[in-house]
Design a protein around this motif. Sequence first.
Motif: not given
Length: 547
Positions: A42-46, A537-540
């Motif tokens: 999951k990268i940047d919410g996707r 920021a992407a919260k991987v």
Amino acid sequence: MIEQIRKYTGLIVVVFVLVIIGFIFMDTSTMRAAGGGNPYLKIDGRKYTDREFRSLGAAPYELTQMLAQSGDFPLYTFLFTLSGDAQSQEQAVENFFTNRILLRNAKEEFGIYPGNDEIDSFIRQLRAFTSPDGAFSQEQYRTFIERGIGRLGLTESDVRELASDVLAQRKLAEILGSGLATNREIVAKDLAIENQRLNVNVARIDMDPIEAKIEPTEEEIKAYWETVQDAFKTEERRRFTYLIATPVSTQEPAEIPALPADATEEARAEHEKQNAARAAELAETNRKSQLATDERVDDFLYRLESQEGTFEDLAKEDGFELETTELFPLGNPPEKLRAKLRATSSEGTAADQLFRINVTSDPFSRISPAIAIGDNQWLIARVDEVEESRVQTYAEARDEARARLIQELATAALKKAAEEATTKISAALAEGKTFQEAVAAADITTEVVSLPSVTSAYQADTATLPSNLFQAAKYTNPGALAPPVIEADRAFIVHVQAREIVPEEGAAARVDASVQEATNRNQIAAFTAWLDSRNDAAKVEQLYNAK
């Protein structure tokens, strides 16, 4: 039939509308997961699936490696920066995928869209597709596309997408690093300094005479030990009982008699066939013997873990010979426990493995696993006793503490002597004395070494000179002394008698190249910092380990 359809026309229309609405509001991420693989990252919410990870991450990572091996710097930079500070191959590939997704998002944000002509030009310049005369080889390119990347599940479009991303990364780095200008004048001065020739004189102060005069009292040694006594510890020692299982040697097949010198070709062919058959028979015999030994070892450990008997009893039943060591430290194991490890990524010896055993209240924790050693052997050991490391008493540590105290005092005295000598020699030079005269006045008795041509490429004789002589003196003005060069057991006083800049052919081109190199470093640093911030920021999130 037609009448029946007409009768339910209204219902059919309603159902059709509901189906369309269902497609419109369907959770597409769920649909992708169901039809395109399992959730992976999951990268940047996707969410991205393992199939997407393979097609945009793992396979292109290997593709980039293949192309970069030809020596193209942009591909190497792309691979290096996107892989990040990875500690393993798996982490490098995962970083590559994540950062490539972030880069693709940035292409839209910054409006970076490499065109087909730009992509074509980039591909045609890649060394992997270049013939010996430096021209683009269409044949090499087609062969690579048709035969080189099929196993990766990639096509020509994937190569072009990779080229687009490499171009975008380079352009983005230029944008981000545009504020980090390189001063050409400073670069030119630095290169000129590196290109100078020095005329130097060198005097040496040895530590040995200084150290020989240091005689600390017993009170000083004990006071020193009390302040750093935790640094003086005994080594942990262990005692083991162990067995070494070796495959039982069987009788080798009979040797094939040697051929006479005048043997025919048919006889030689038959002889080679017989030798090959003998080698195959011997290999099979050894394989069966190894398998039998492996089974014995596995059975011994299973029975031991099942508490069917003691280590000694079960070893005796299985025909293993036991040996027991004395207490010993890891640095001095018995000869048999120095055996190298076999078929493992771990380096070291059997003793290294045995000292890693973590003994707990569980009796079986004292038993090692089967440790592969030598060519075909297994070692199994039991920890019988552990003597933990402890702080040494003053009596035990006294000699080492004395030696360390003398070393520290001598090092400080050497530095002080070099500083005082520098002050005295500088004053004497100011009075008009030569360097040799000034050195003698400072009570330095070692021979002065004069070197008329020291450059950045100079290889010093480290028996009498410092290894970094040019670096130590390159900023020193003529007639002055460089800061003292302090080494472990000696110090050097360096006098720069004269210096000159050596004219260099093509100096301007070299400056231009150095400026470009510094600019590239700045751009890569700026891009890497930007990528790190975007990554944070992407919260991987890893989804493949989710429970």
